[in-house]
Design an enzyme around this catalytic site. Structure first.
Site, mmCIF file in Angstrom:
data_model
loop_
_atom_site.group_PDB
_atom_site.id
_atom_site.type_symbol
_atom_site.label_atom_id
_atom_site.label_comp_id
_atom_site.label_asym_id
_atom_site.label_seq_id
_atom_site.Cartn_x
_atom_site.Cartn_y
_atom_site.Cartn_z
ATOM 1 N N ASP A 13 0.866 -1.177 0.000
ATOM 2 C CA ASP A 13 0.000 0.000 0.000
ATOM 3 C C ASP A 13 0.900 1.224 0.000
ATOM 4 O OD1 ASP A 13 -2.335 1.653 0.294
ATOM 5 O OD2 ASP A 13 -1.944 1.791 2.437
ATOM 6 N N SER A 14 0.305 2.375 -0.295
ATOM 7 C CA SER A 14 1.065 3.625 -0.233
ATOM 8 C C SER A 14 1.478 3.961 1.196
ATOM 9 C CB SER A 14 0.211 4.771 -0.775
ATOM 10 O OG SER A 14 -0.984 4.885 -0.031
ATOM 11 N N CYS A 76 -4.291 -1.024 -2.060
ATOM 12 C CA CYS A 76 -4.354 0.427 -2.227
ATOM 13 C C CYS A 76 -5.257 0.640 -3.429
ATOM 14 C CB CYS A 76 -2.948 0.951 -2.523
ATOM 15 S SG CYS A 76 -2.859 2.644 -3.124
ATOM 16 N N CYS A 187 -11.464 3.148 -0.701
ATOM 17 C CA CYS A 187 -10.149 3.571 -0.214
ATOM 18 C C CYS A 187 -9.913 2.811 1.079
ATOM 19 C CB CYS A 187 -10.136 5.081 0.041
ATOM 20 S SG CYS A 187 -8.632 5.669 0.857
ATOM 21 N N HIS A 189 -8.468 3.566 3.644
ATOM 22 C CA HIS A 189 -8.630 4.343 4.880
ATOM 23 C C HIS A 189 -10.090 4.424 5.335
ATOM 24 C CE1 HIS A 189 -4.543 5.782 4.318
ATOM 25 N NE2 HIS A 189 -4.623 6.555 5.374
#
Lengths: 281, 281
Positions: A13-14, A76, A187, A189
């Site tokens: 992931d980023s 991601c 996303c 998050h």
């Protein structure tokens, strides 16, 4: 069990958002070992161009390959939306993004035929969810909205604040007005903000958590390929990042939902050193 | 005028926030030429570690040096707070950060002896403003607060929204309660939110815009070193970035306060290729 089956699953992931996917894989597949890489020195990927994100995704994958992974999970949404096809073309191992599983779940769940998708600017601009959903059922109407403040709000830990609800209303009202009955949290998050998003839509709108759907897809692919790791001893997970940002541990544990084990740091130069192999981009 | 005097001023930032400094340099020094580099592929620097930010700052400086600059302006509070000393040690040309000019203005302006500083987590964690202000006057009390959502709010362009004011109240109330009469806007993004910050503090609190102070310091240093460019033909500015993110032009022009000329893209690999020289880190 083949040698390959005993190898770890690679997840990148980023940054730390992909830990929501890791948490789900650990929950659904408790015998699997995981090698995680979070590109914290270069996060976020969300606002960046397709070329840059693809280049980063290749470098991230090369890092995981050096750790002998049997599968790569692109945890991601931004990287999944622009780079999964390229990674699949380049590498001779299964590559699973978070888009396809979330899109499939949305198509299976909608009754009205109107699906909402929320994500970063990169994910939304790519129209990856729209494409994937329309490929599965071209009758479905897809309404896409980017929510650039959701990632910083999740990282700030402002999950229950009034202001977060105000911002969520601002972003999500067009989706509610459009009459969607399913919303993809596009996303990694966003599961952190599920409570707030749920308040805006109310109980009649189903929220699709792509972390859950992706872990399910990982389980199915491993099983169908005969690559599932057999039980036997507690699995060992390894975590790598390219930077240890401020408040890293606090934030990472919020996303993982568990104490974080030791984390190793990989320099960005080591990552970029892989770039000789990506000249064809 | 020496050859060096006719050379451009180099300015770098993690992204587009440094364009507020560029705008001020253009306003105060209309004859100077500017080479700007915004590291948009790796932004933001704010949350990242000191080691990573220093490494990026060195690579950014190397890029500017290849364009023959006579001075380097670190138009990023995070990079200024951790890397100016190292850059000054490494390179044989003037390096100006945004911290010292802002700190000096704060010390000159405070009557109560209580100064507030707001910035990213990196800037605040470094205590660079506190150190600089206390060096100038150890009687001054410095209250530091990080405001992680201000950068995304500025980039989202939500400068006049009610929600931005609510968030500003949340972050800034401790400073107001502490009785500061001067507040340093310790991030190049923050001038965009000056109106909102001003509403929270009211007219009796002076806001220090580090872009203005830094441009003043650039003018003084060029003059004292005999490096000011003489008038003669419109200056040519050059802009480089490491990525062209979504909505780049719209956001960049908001920060520059003017239409953006052509921008060239430098790959991150080209930047990282400089890393052979930073092994001593």
């Amino acid at each position: 069990m083949s040698d390959t089956a005993s190898s770890p699953i690679g997840v990148f992931d980023s940054g730390i958002g992909g830990l929501t996917v890791v948490a789900e894989i650990m929950r659904q597949l408790p015998d699997e070992e995981i090698v995680y890489f979070g590109d914290t020195a270069r996060l976020p990927y969300g606002p960046k161009s397709e070329e840059t994100v693809t280049q980063f995704a290749i470098q991230d994958t090369e890092l995981l390959l050096r750790h002998g992974v049997k599968m790569v999970v692109v945890a991601c949404n931004t990287a999944s939306s622009v780079a999964v096809a390229e990674l699949t073309r380049r590498y001779d191992l299964p590559v699973i993004g978070v888009i396809a599983p979330g899109a499939l779940a949305a198509v299976s769940s909608t009754l009205t035929g109107k699906v909402g998708v929320i994500g970063t600017e990169g994910t939304i601009a790519s129209h990856a969810y729209r494409r994937e959903i329309t490929n599965l059922d071209r009758e479905i109407e897809v309404v896409e909205v980017s929510c650039p403040l959701f990632v910083p709000l999740a990282e700030e830990g402002w999950t229950d604040r009034e202001v977060t609800l105000v911002i969520a209303h601002e972003y999500l009202t067009p989706l509610r007005d459009a009459g969607v009955d399913v919303v993809v949290l596009g996303c990694t998050h966003y599961p952190i903000l599920k409570g707030t998003v749920g308040k805006v839509f109310g109980p009649t709108v189903k929220l699709i958590d792509s972390a859950e759907e992706t872990a399910r897809e990982v389980a199915e692919r491993l099983s169908s390929l005969g690559l599932a790791r057999e039980a036997g001893g507690a699995p060992e997970h390894r975590f790598f990042v390219s930077d240890v940002p401020h408040r890293f541990k606090e934030q990472a544990e919020r996303f993982l939902g568990a104490p974080l084990p030791n984390v190793s740091v990989v320099s960005v130069d080591e990552l970029a050193a892989e770039s000789g192999r990506v000249e064809s981009l």
